[in-house]
Design a protein around this motif. Structure first.
Motif, PDB file in Angstrom:
ATOM      1  N   ALA A   6      79.340  40.480  -2.400  1.00  0.00           N
ATOM      2  CA  ALA A   6      80.464  41.225  -1.842  1.00  0.00           C
ATOM      3  C   ALA A   6      79.944  42.534  -1.250  1.00  0.00           C
ATOM      4  N   GLY A   7      80.689  43.065  -0.329  1.00  0.00           N
ATOM      5  CA  GLY A   7      80.309  44.319   0.298  1.00  0.00           C
ATOM      6  C   GLY A   7      80.385  45.486  -0.676  1.00  0.00           C
ATOM      7  N   VAL A   8      79.812  46.589  -0.269  1.00  0.00           N
ATOM      8  CA  VAL A   8      79.757  47.789  -1.107  1.00  0.00           C
ATOM      9  C   VAL A   8      81.158  48.265  -1.472  1.00  0.00           C
ATOM     10  N   LEU A  20      82.780  48.555  -5.149  1.00  0.00           N
ATOM     11  CA  LEU A  20      83.228  49.864  -5.608  1.00  0.00           C
ATOM     12  C   LEU A  20      84.700  49.817  -6.009  1.00  0.00           C
ATOM     13  N   ASN A  21      85.501  49.126  -5.223  1.00  0.00           N
ATOM     14  CA  ASN A  21      86.923  48.973  -5.525  1.00  0.00           C
ATOM     15  C   ASN A  21      87.124  48.216  -6.844  1.00  0.00           C
ATOM     16  N   ALA A  26      88.550  48.292 -12.584  1.00  0.00           N
ATOM     17  CA  ALA A  26      88.153  47.876 -13.931  1.00  0.00           C
ATOM     18  C   ALA A  26      88.067  49.091 -14.852  1.00  0.00           C
ATOM     19  N   THR A  27      87.551  50.197 -14.334  1.00  0.00           N
ATOM     20  CA  THR A  27      87.462  51.430 -15.117  1.00  0.00           C
ATOM     21  C   THR A  27      88.849  51.972 -15.439  1.00  0.00           C
ATOM     22  N   MET A  28      89.747  51.946 -14.471  1.00  0.00           N
ATOM     23  CA  MET A  28      91.112  52.428 -14.706  1.00  0.00           C
ATOM     24  C   MET A  28      91.823  51.559 -15.737  1.00  0.00           C
ATOM     25  N   GLU A  29      91.572  50.264 -15.704  1.00  0.00           N
ATOM     26  CA  GLU A  29      92.169  49.358 -16.680  1.00  0.00           C
ATOM     27  C   GLU A  29      91.657  49.663 -18.090  1.00  0.00           C
TER      28      GLU A  29
END
Length: 73
Positions: free
Chosen positions: A14-16, A20-21, A26-29
């Protein structure tokens, strides 16, 4: 005689920005799931209706009960 075959990457990376998205969400979850209020909601949701009734809480009112001081004034 030996034959060598090389195969292109079947699943391109997948692209950068996509990675990053995905990392950001995942971090917010993880942050949200570690909130003590969310953990309390999960514990109350795991109780039976009879146990909730003993606490005086309806299943539909669990979120309202847990967040009553923060959002429902």
């Amino acid at each position: 005689m030996a034959h060598a075959a090389t195969y292109p990457d079947v699943y391109p990376k997948a692209g950068v920005f996509t990675r990053l998205n995905a990392w950001f969400f995942a971090t917010m979850e993880k942050i949200a799931e570690n909130n003590p209020r969310i953990r309390r909601v999960r514990k109350l949701e795991a109780l039976s209706d009879a146990q909730l009734a003993a606490l005086g809480i309806r299943r539909a009112d669990i979120v309202h009960h847990v967040f009553r001081d923060a959002y429902y004034r």
